[in-house]
Design an enzyme around this catalytic site. Structure first.
Site, PDB file in Angstrom:
ATOM      1  N   ASP A 255       0.695  -1.135   0.006  1.00 50.69           N
ATOM      2  CA  ASP A 255       0.093   0.234  -0.228  1.00 50.69           C
ATOM      3  C   ASP A 255       0.670   1.386   0.171  1.00 50.69           C
ATOM      4  O   ASP A 255       1.933   1.414   0.831  1.00 50.69           O
ATOM      5  CB  ASP A 255      -1.071  -0.037   1.740  1.00 50.69           C
ATOM      6  CG  ASP A 255      -2.358   0.974   0.686  1.00 50.69           C
ATOM      7  OD1 ASP A 255      -3.151   0.420   0.384  1.00 50.69           O
ATOM      8  OD2 ASP A 255      -2.159   1.805   1.100  1.00 50.69           O
ATOM      9  N   ALA A 286       1.683   1.239  -6.143  1.00 49.13           N
ATOM     10  CA  ALA A 286       1.650  -0.241  -7.060  1.00 49.13           C
ATOM     11  C   ALA A 286       2.086  -0.384  -8.161  1.00 49.13           C
ATOM     12  O   ALA A 286       2.469  -1.332  -8.245  1.00 49.13           O
ATOM     13  CB  ALA A 286      -0.621  -0.239  -6.653  1.00 49.13           C
ATOM     14  N   ASP A 310      -7.283  -4.727  -5.954  1.00 46.04           N
ATOM     15  CA  ASP A 310      -7.876  -4.042  -4.690  1.00 46.04           C
ATOM     16  C   ASP A 310      -7.836  -2.332  -5.299  1.00 46.04           C
ATOM     17  O   ASP A 310      -7.211  -1.815  -4.045  1.00 46.04           O
ATOM     18  CB  ASP A 310      -8.399  -4.622  -3.654  1.00 46.04           C
ATOM     19  CG  ASP A 310      -9.629  -3.786  -3.261  1.00 46.04           C
ATOM     20  OD1 ASP A 310     -10.328  -3.834  -3.641  1.00 46.04           O
ATOM     21  OD2 ASP A 310      -9.734  -4.169  -1.935  1.00 46.04           O
ATOM     22  N   CYS A 350     -13.836  -0.636  -8.008  1.00 48.48           N
ATOM     23  CA  CYS A 350     -15.069  -0.269  -7.158  1.00 48.48           C
ATOM     24  C   CYS A 350     -15.652   0.670  -7.736  1.00 48.48           C
ATOM     25  O   CYS A 350     -16.144   2.020  -6.964  1.00 48.48           O
ATOM     26  CB  CYS A 350     -14.543  -0.046  -5.388  1.00 48.48           C
ATOM     27  SG  CYS A 350     -12.964   0.967  -5.205  1.00 48.48           S
TER      28      CYS A 350
END
Length: 406
Positions: A255, A286, A310, A350
Site C-alpha cells: 500500500d 502499486a 483491489d 469499485c
C-alpha cells in the site's frame, strides 16, 4: 417541474433527477426546503424528493406520494428500522460489523450507516438530510434498535460535503451511553478476524465492509487449490492479506499509505492466534512496484501463487473511464506476468462507471499481451449488506473477478 426524460426515468422506478432535468423550481422565501413536490411537465405529481440546490443530483425521490416533512420523518424511522432488521441475521460472534443502511438500496436516499462493533457511523450525503430533525430521528431509532452500549458518530464524506454544500460536522458524537467519555475507537470482527477501527481516521466510513464475503472467498479458493504465496496489492489495512494468511504460508501486502500499513500490522498482531504465517508489508506505489517486480524474471518477488488487485476507484465520472481502463489493464498485465501457472488472480473495481464488461475486457486484453490463458472462476459483487437496487444501477459498484491463470 422536471423534463419528460426525468419523469419517464422516475416512472421506471429510478430515484434521481439531475439539475439539468429541472425545468422550474418554486421555493418561496427563506432557505431552500429539505423536501419539495415533484411534477412532470404537464403538472402531474410524481412524488416528493429531497432537494439539493447546488448538487448535480438535485432531487432524490423519497415517496411516490406528496408528503409532508412530518410524514417523511415517520417513513425515515420506519425504513431505518426495517434496514436494521434485515441486517441483524448477518451479525454474530464472528462478524459484528456491517453496513446497516445503504442509501437508495434501503429506500433511504443519501443515508449511510455502518456498524463497527459498538461504534456506529452515520453519513448524510444529501443536503435535504442535513438538519436536526433527520439527525434526531436517526439517533432515536439507532439507540433503541441496536443492542448494548453504542457510540454514534457522524462522519461526512469530504468530497460529497463540498458538492452538496453540507454543514460542518460536529466534533462530538451524536449519541453515547457515556457522553462524559465517548468511545471513538474499538476492535470489530469480520469472518472471525479482529480489525482495529478509529472513527476519526481511515477512508470511507473507516473500513471496507463491502469486501467481507470476497475476503472469505479468496481464502477458500487459496485453501482449495493449496496456494502458498500470496500478494495483496492496495491492501489498505490488510483485509485480503490477513484472510489469506490463515491458509497461505507467505503473504505480502502493498500500500502507498504508511498509516494504513501501520494499522494492518496492528491488525496482524491482534490475530496472531489465528495467523501463524509469514506476513510482511511494503510501502509503495502499486504501479511502480508491480512494474519493477514483473520485469525481474525468476526473482522471489516476481513469482506468486495468488495476487489480489483491489485499487481505489479509478473512475469517479464517466469522463474518467477511458483512463481508468488503462490503469486496470496495466495493473492486471503486471500481475499476470508474476503469477505461476495454475495460480489465481483476484481483481477488483469499485468504480460504478466501470462496467462488468469494461473490467473483463481490460483483464482479457492484459491476458493477450501477457500471453496467459485466464479462466474466469467467479464473478462476485459487494457483500449482502450492500444490496443492489435493480432500477438504480448506481447501487452496483463493486466488482470482483476470481480467475485462474495458466
Amino acid at each position: 417541474m422536471v423534463t419528460r426524460r426525468a419523469s419517464e426515468s422516475l416512472r421506471r422506478d429510478h430515484l434521481w433527477v439531475y439539475a439539468s432535468d429541472i425545468e422550474q423550481v418554486e421555493l418561496g422565501p427563506g432557505n431552500p426546503p429539505a423536501l419539495i413536490p415533484v411534477v412532470d411537465n404537464r403538472g402531474i405529481p410524481l412524488g416528493t424528493a429531497l432537494y439539493s440546490p447546488i448538487s448535480q443530483i438535485a432531487l432524490r425521490l423519497v415517496s411516490r406520494e406528496l408528503i409532508t416533512q412530518a410524514q417523511w420523518l415517520t417513513q425515515l424511522a420506519d425504513r431505518l428500522r426495517a434496514a436494521i432488521h434485515r441486517r441483524k441475521p448477518l451479525l454474530d460472534a464472528d462478524t459484528n460489523a456491517c453496513r446497516l443502511v445503504f442509501s437508495e438500496a434501503d429506500n433511504l436516499p443519501g443515508l449511510i450507516v455502518d456498524k463497527y462493533a459498538n461504534i456506529v457511523i452515520v453519513q448524510l450525503l444529501a443536503k435535504g438530510l442535513d438538519n436536526s430533525e433527520t439527525r434526531n430521528t436517526c439517533i432515536e431509532v439507532l439507540s433503541k434498535e441496536l443492542p448494548g452500549e453504542i457510540t454514534l458518530w457522524e462522519r461526512p464524506d469530504p468530497r460529497i460535503r463540498e458538492l452538496e454544500g453540507l454543514s460542518a460536522p460536529a466534533t462530538t458524537p451524536l449519541f453515547s451511553n457515556h457522553p462524559e467519555a465517548p468511545q471513538s475507537s474499538t476492535h470489530f470482527r469480520l469472518n472471525g478476524l479482529s480489525f482495529h477501527f478509529d472513527a476519526n481516521s481511515g477512508q470511507k466510513t473507516g473500513a471496507f465492509l463491502d469486501q467481507r464475503q470476497n475476503y472469505a472467498a479468496a481464502a477458500t479458493w487459496a485453501k482449495t487449490l493449496g496456494l502458498k504465496k500470496a500478494l495483496d496489492v492496495c491492501t489498505y489495512q490488510g483485509g485480503f492479506a490477513l484472510h489469506l494468511a490463515q491458509v497461505c504460508a507467505q503473504v505480502t501486502g502493498i500500500d502507498a499509505s504508511r498509516s494504513s500499513l501501520e494499522i494492518a500490522e496492528r491488525n496482524l498482531e491482534s490475530n496472531r492466534k489465528a495467523i501463524k504465517s509469514e506476513v510482511d508489508w511494503v510501502e509503495a506505489d502499486a504501479f511502480e512496484i508491480l512494474r519493477a517486480w514483473s520485469e525481474v524474471k525468476g526473482s522471489e518477488t516476481s513469482e506468486w501463487d495468488l495476487i489480489v488487485l483491489d485499487p481505489p476507484a479509478f473512475a469517479k465520472s464517466k469522463r474518467a473511464v477511458e483512463g481508468a481502463l488503462r490503469g486496470y489493464k496495466e495493473l492486471n498485465l503486471r500481475a499476470l506476468h508474476m503469477i505461476r501457472p495454475g495460480g489465481l488472480l483476484i481483481t477488483c473495481s469499485c468504480s460504478h462507471h466501470v462496467s462488468w464488461t469494461d473490467l473483463e475486457s481490460a483483464v482479457a486484453s492484459a491476458a493477450i499481451d501477457a500471453h496467459r490463458r485466464v479462466t474466469l472462476l467467479e464473478r462476485r459483487g459487494a457483500a449482502q449488506d450492500h444490496p443492489v437496487l435493480l432500477n438504480l444501477p448506481e447501487t452496483e459498484y463493486l466488482k470482483c473477478l476470481i480467475c485462474q491463470v495458466d
